[in-house]
Structure formats: structure tokens, C-alpha cells
Scaffold this motif. Structure first.
Motif, PDB file in Angstrom:
ATOM      1  N   SER A 446       0.835  -1.200   0.000  1.00  0.00           N
ATOM      2  CA  SER A 446       0.000   0.000   0.000  1.00  0.00           C
ATOM      3  C   SER A 446       0.874   1.255   0.000  1.00  0.00           C
ATOM      4  O   SER A 446       0.575   2.239  -0.682  1.00  0.00           O
ATOM      5  N   ALA A 447       1.952   1.222   0.790  1.00  0.00           N
ATOM      6  CA  ALA A 447       2.869   2.361   0.812  1.00  0.00           C
ATOM      7  C   ALA A 447       3.498   2.587  -0.557  1.00  0.00           C
ATOM      8  O   ALA A 447       3.667   3.729  -0.995  1.00  0.00           O
ATOM      9  N   ALA A 448       3.820   1.479  -1.252  1.00  0.00           N
ATOM     10  CA  ALA A 448       4.405   1.617  -2.587  1.00  0.00           C
ATOM     11  C   ALA A 448       3.413   2.238  -3.566  1.00  0.00           C
ATOM     12  O   ALA A 448       3.790   3.056  -4.424  1.00  0.00           O
ATOM     13  N   VAL A 449       2.132   1.863  -3.449  1.00  0.00           N
ATOM     14  CA  VAL A 449       1.104   2.460  -4.311  1.00  0.00           C
ATOM     15  C   VAL A 449       1.013   3.956  -4.051  1.00  0.00           C
ATOM     16  O   VAL A 449       0.949   4.765  -4.985  1.00  0.00           O
ATOM     17  N   CYS A 450       1.008   4.345  -2.767  1.00  0.00           N
ATOM     18  CA  CYS A 450       1.004   5.777  -2.432  1.00  0.00           C
ATOM     19  C   CYS A 450       2.230   6.470  -3.015  1.00  0.00           C
ATOM     20  O   CYS A 450       2.141   7.557  -3.582  1.00  0.00           O
ATOM     21  N   GLY A 451       3.388   5.832  -2.843  1.00  0.00           N
ATOM     22  CA  GLY A 451       4.616   6.436  -3.324  1.00  0.00           C
ATOM     23  C   GLY A 451       4.634   6.669  -4.820  1.00  0.00           C
ATOM     24  O   GLY A 451       5.295   7.597  -5.310  1.00  0.00           O
ATOM     25  N   LEU A 452       3.900   5.832  -5.582  1.00  0.00           N
ATOM     26  CA  LEU A 452       3.823   6.040  -7.024  1.00  0.00           C
ATOM     27  C   LEU A 452       3.243   7.405  -7.364  1.00  0.00           C
ATOM     28  O   LEU A 452       3.570   7.979  -8.411  1.00  0.00           O
ATOM     29  N   GLY A 453       2.373   7.925  -6.477  1.00  0.00           N
ATOM     30  CA  GLY A 453       1.841   9.263  -6.715  1.00  0.00           C
ATOM     31  C   GLY A 453       2.942  10.312  -6.732  1.00  0.00           C
ATOM     32  O   GLY A 453       2.947  11.216  -7.579  1.00  0.00           O
ATOM     33  N   GLY A 454       3.891  10.197  -5.800  1.00  0.00           N
ATOM     34  CA  GLY A 454       5.031  11.114  -5.811  1.00  0.00           C
ATOM     35  C   GLY A 454       5.879  10.949  -7.049  1.00  0.00           C
ATOM     36  O   GLY A 454       6.379  11.934  -7.615  1.00  0.00           O
ATOM     37  N   VAL A 455       6.044   9.700  -7.514  1.00  0.00           N
ATOM     38  CA  VAL A 455       6.811   9.444  -8.730  1.00  0.00           C
ATOM     39  C   VAL A 455       6.121  10.084  -9.938  1.00  0.00           C
ATOM     40  O   VAL A 455       6.785  10.664 -10.812  1.00  0.00           O
ATOM     41  N   VAL A 456       4.795  10.005  -9.977  1.00  0.00           N
ATOM     42  CA  VAL A 456       4.042  10.616 -11.079  1.00  0.00           C
ATOM     43  C   VAL A 456       4.311  12.113 -11.136  1.00  0.00           C
ATOM     44  O   VAL A 456       4.546  12.686 -12.209  1.00  0.00           O
ATOM     45  N   ILE A 457       4.283  12.769  -9.975  1.00  0.00           N
ATOM     46  CA  ILE A 457       4.539  14.215  -9.951  1.00  0.00           C
ATOM     47  C   ILE A 457       5.923  14.518 -10.505  1.00  0.00           C
ATOM     48  O   ILE A 457       6.107  15.435 -11.318  1.00  0.00           O
ATOM     49  N   LEU A 458       6.915  13.762 -10.073  1.00  0.00           N
ATOM     50  CA  LEU A 458       8.284  14.017 -10.513  1.00  0.00           C
ATOM     51  C   LEU A 458       8.468  13.732 -12.000  1.00  0.00           C
ATOM     52  O   LEU A 458       9.346  14.327 -12.642  1.00  0.00           O
ATOM     53  N   CYS A 459       7.661  12.835 -12.552  1.00  0.00           N
ATOM     54  CA  CYS A 459       7.803  12.471 -13.969  1.00  0.00           C
ATOM     55  C   CYS A 459       7.102  13.445 -14.912  1.00  0.00           C
ATOM     56  O   CYS A 459       7.438  13.488 -16.101  1.00  0.00           O
ATOM     57  N   PHE A 460       6.126  14.194 -14.417  1.00  0.00           N
ATOM     58  CA  PHE A 460       5.405  15.153 -15.259  1.00  0.00           C
ATOM     59  C   PHE A 460       5.899  16.561 -14.926  1.00  0.00           C
ATOM     60  O   PHE A 460       5.596  17.103 -13.860  1.00  0.00           O
ATOM     61  N   GLY A 461       6.647  17.113 -15.859  1.00  0.00           N
ATOM     62  CA  GLY A 461       7.324  18.378 -15.593  1.00  0.00           C
ATOM     63  C   GLY A 461       6.399  19.513 -15.219  1.00  0.00           C
ATOM     64  O   GLY A 461       6.712  20.312 -14.328  1.00  0.00           O
TER      65      GLY A 461
END
Length: 470
Positions: A446-461
């Protein structure tokens, strides 16, 4: 009659902090009273349903409101944009108040049983489908653009107050006079919000002249002039502002009429408005990935912090008291995040801060399952609440400031549907997974799923570079 603020008033309000603005404070008082009424209503409904039927029947009564709310949410966003959020919120509160008051009268005269309670739940869920998008769209119409982040913090504090006060008030009402008194108190609290909302001044949507700097001299087109009248153009720097204008010219945000409203919001069918709103979100360089961030956060966060925490407390022998203290720690952290945003008003580099808060918060969520005792769990929960509250408030503020105000009801409806659709899904999935693999692995996933949200932000300039307005 809708009260609107003239441009001169808008300029003056732009310099006034939201926590000192009587207009914002009236809106906040109305919102808080309505939310406290909601909490009392849900307690009264659950108590009455348990008394009238079996636990399974009571659970069904409590969940039937979710069906019309989910099915009608997108249409509710169209209504909020077509008729104005304040008008829709006032009408929704009036209908909710009348429905709850009717139930109070029924309980005074007879024992209505489960069917009237189920009908009330369905009616409440149907009105919520209109109420929630309008509530989300209203802050942008009562304050200046630069104050929206602070308003989100104030709104978070109001929601926390409602959750703390509503339960004990509802319990006291039930103890003193049963369901009739509790439903009556809920109706009274919701009714208090109506005159407060009537007194709130609504800001006019910006016109094309406002957006191009025609309202003053020496202002940078599309930025300073827009800020003066409270427009919600994308504010992620000069390059992003140019991108936003390019999107508008290419039709990504819909054709514009001289009034500054999208053409779909001023005429045509409701279906056309709905499709236009979905296209607007899909084509927006900040809002589209932001919806994905919201979805990942809710999917990964709701399960562990609801059913997962109860199972964890049972597994570790913390008992109900330990679970309660852990939830209190989360609430304290989230409240601190709301207070921080309400006081500070603006967080620089909002997109990057939200991303890092999500990543750090996801680590804290995973660590919660390995806390050696109650005290460590409470401390970890405070950290989870602080980071999740900060990232959630920043995402909400970015949603407000990046959306064209004429589309904000529909944008809020999409975000609400994402949250309300995924949150119920996460709880049974988490419970089933914990039954098979245990709490530790499920919390980590579940924590990894949440963390993907932060990754999405960093990937979209565009989202990573998004800034809150000054």
C-alpha cells in the motif's frame, strides 16, 4: 439574488489574508456548521439503523447512499458550473436540512423502521452528488487567487473540528432524546449554514480583458493583471504560463466567450458540458496527472488507515485504546498540516514539495506495520498525518489554482469520483490481502502504491514545476 464583488473590491480583497477576510470567515463558518451537521446525521442514522434492524441491515442502510453519489457525481459537477456553486450549495443544504428534519418528525410521532432510513440515505447521497462538487468549486469564488492555499488549510481545520465535535454532539443528542433529537440537531446545524452562505459575496469570473492585462497599466499580461482580479490561470512560471495560453488557444480548455466562461458553460446541453469538462481535465497538463496522483493516494492510503489499522491493533494486542490513540495521532498530524498551510498561506515549489511529502509519507505508512509498540505507532501516525495532510492540501490547492474557474465544479466532481470510487475498493482488498499475507506485506505494498503518486509528480514536468500563486 447573487451578490458579486466588483473589480475594485477584488483588488482590495487580493491584499487581505483569508483569515482576516470576513467573507471567507462567513464561508468557513457555513462549511464547518454543515460538516458538523453531517457528522451528527451519520451518527444518528447508524444508531437508528442498528436499533431498527440487524447489523447487516444497518450496514446496508449506511452504504446505500454511496450508489447515487457515485453515479450522479459528474452530473453534479455540471450543475455546479451551470448554476453557480454558491446557489447549488445553498439549495443542497436546504434539501438536506428538510430531509433530516422530516426524519426527526417521523421519530417523534412513530417508529419508522428501516425503509424510511434507507430512503433518507439515498436522498442524502443523491444531494451529495451535487453538493460535493459545488463545495469544492466555491472557495475560488469567495477569495483571491493568491489566498486559495490558505483557504484549503482553513477548510482542513474546519473538517477536523467537525470530526472531533460532531461525534460527541451526536452521541449526547441520542443520549438525551434518542434519534429524533439527534436528527433535529443535525438539521439545525445544516440550517445554520444557509443564512451564512446567503451573506457570502461571490467574485465574478474573470473576463478575457482581465486575462490580458486590460484592467490596469504596466501589468504583465496573463499574470499580474490576472492575479489582481482572482483568475485561476496556471501559475507555474513564465514558460508554463505560455503553455497554458497555448493550450487555451488550441482548444485544450475549451472555446471562450467574451464573458470569460467556456461556451459549454453558457449554453448547450448538460451532456455537452459534461463531455467538455472531461476533455478539459484530460487535456490539461497539470490536472490530468494530478488526478492520477489522487487516485494512487486514495487507493494506497485508505485501506491501511481504516481496516488495516484495526487488524494491526488486534494482531499486536494494542486493543481499541491503542487503535484510538493511533488514529488520534494521525488526526493531530493532519490538523498540524492544515494549520501550517492556513498560517503560511503559500508553500514555494508546491509540486515538488507535494511529491517529496508523498514519498516520505509512503515510507511512514509502511513503517507503521513494524512499530514495536503503541507509542511508536502513535508517533509514526503523527508523521503520516502531517505528510499526508500536507501533500493532500497542496494537491487540493493546485487543483483549485490550476483549474479554470468555469470548469471547477466538473474538475472537483472528477476528483471526488476518483476518491469516492477507489476508497471503498481499497478497504475490502486490504482486509482480504491481510488475511492471506499478513499486515506487514500489505502495508508495504500500500505504501508503494502511495509512493507512485510522488513518482508521477516528478515524472510530469508541468506538475512538478507547479507553483501556488503569490
Amino acid at each position: 439574488m447573487t451578490v458579486t464583488a466588483p473589480v475594485t473590491s477584488a483588488r482590495a480583497d487580493a491584499e487581505r489574508p483569508a483569515h482576516r477576510d470576513g467573507n471567507v470567515l462567513r464561508w468557513l463558518a457555513a462549511y464547518t456548521a454543515s460538516m458538523i451537521g453531517d457528522n451528527v446525521y451519520y451518527l444518528a442514522l447508524s444508531w437508528a439503523a442498528v436499533r431498527a434492524g440487524s447489523p447487516a441491515q444497518a450496514g446496508l442502510v449506511m452504504t446505500v447512499s454511496a450508489v447515487p453519489r457515485a453515479l450522479l457525481m459528474l452530473g453534479g459537477g455540471v450543475i455546479a458550473d451551470r448554476f453557480g456553486p454558491r446557489r447549488v450549495v445553498i439549495g443542497s443544504d436546504a434539501v438536506r436540512c428538510a430531509a433530516v428534519l422530516t426524519m426527526a418528525v417521523l421519530f417523534l410521532s412513530t417508529d419508522p423502521g428501516l425503509w424510511p432510513l434507507a430512503a433518507l440515505a439515498v436522498a442524502f447521497g443523491t444531494v451529495d452528488a451535487v453538493f460535493l462538487p459545488a463545495v469544492g468549486a466555491l472557495p475560488a469564488r469567495v477569495t483571491a487567487r493568491g489566498q486559495l492555499a490558505r483557504v484549503q488549510g482553513m477548510r482542513g481545520l474546519g473538517a477536523r473540528l467537525a470530526s472531533v465535535v460532531g461525534g460527541p454532539l451526536g452521541g449526547l443528542a441520542v443520549a438525551l432524546g434518542g434519534a429524533a433529537t439527534a436528527f433535529g440537531l443535525a438539521a439545525l446545524l445544516i440550517a445554520v449554514s444557509i443564512p451564512l452562505l446567503v451573506s457570502v459575496r461571490i467574485r465574478e469570473l474573470p473576463t478575457d480583458d482581465d486575462r490580458t492585462g486590460a484592467v490596469g497599466t504596466g501589468e504583465r499580461p496573463g499574470v499580474d493583471a490576472v492575479d489582481a482580479v482572482g483568475s485561476l490561470e496556471p501559475a507555474v512560471g513564465d514558460a508554463a504560463g505560455a503553455d497554458g495560453r497555448a493550450e487555451e488557444q488550441s482548444g485544450a480548455v475549451g472555446p471562450r466567450e467574451p464573458s470569460g466562461e467556456p461556451a459549454a458553460a453558457r449554453g448547450g446541453t448538460a451532456w455537452r458540458d459534461l463531455v467538455g469538462g472531461l476533455r478539459y481535465v484530460r487535456g490539461h497538463r497539470v490536472l490530468a496527472p494530478l488526478m492520477l496522483v489522487i487516485a494512487l493516494g486514495d487507493l494506497g492510503f485508505v485501506g491501511p488507515l481504516n481496516v488495516g489499522l484495526a487488524l494491526l491493533a488486534d494482531e499486536r494486542g494494542w486493543g481499541a485504546a491503542g487503535m484510538g490513540w493511533t488514529l488520534a495521532g494521525f488526526g493531530a498530524g493532519a490538523g498540524a498540516a492544515s494549520l501550517l498551510l492556513a498560517v503560511r498561506g503559500r508553500v514555494p515549489h508546491a509540486g515538488q514539495v507535494a511529491a517529496h511529502a508523498i514519498l516520505a509519507g509512503s515510507v511512514a505508512i509502511g513503517a507503521l506495520a513494524f512499530a514495536p509498540g503503541v507509542f511508536a505507532a502513535v508517533g509514526t501516525a503523527v508523521l503520516v498525518g502531517l505528510l499526508a495532510g500536507l501533500s493532500g492540501a497542496l494537491c487540493a490547492a493546485l487543483l483549485q489554482t490550476q483549474s479554470d474557474p468555469a470548469y471547477l465544479g466538473r474538475v472537483t466532481a472528477v476528483a471526488s469520483l476518483v476518491s469516492l470510487g477507489l476508497a471503498p475498493l481499497g478497504m475490502p482488498l486490504s482486509a482480504a490481502a491481510i488475511g492471506v499475507w499478513g499486515t506487514g506485506p500489505v502495508f508495504v505494498v500500500s505504501a508503494a502504491v502511495c509512493g507512485l503518486g510522488g513518482v508521477v509528480i516528478l515524472c510530469f514536468g508541468h506538475l512538478r514545476r507547479a507553483e501556488l500563486p503569490r
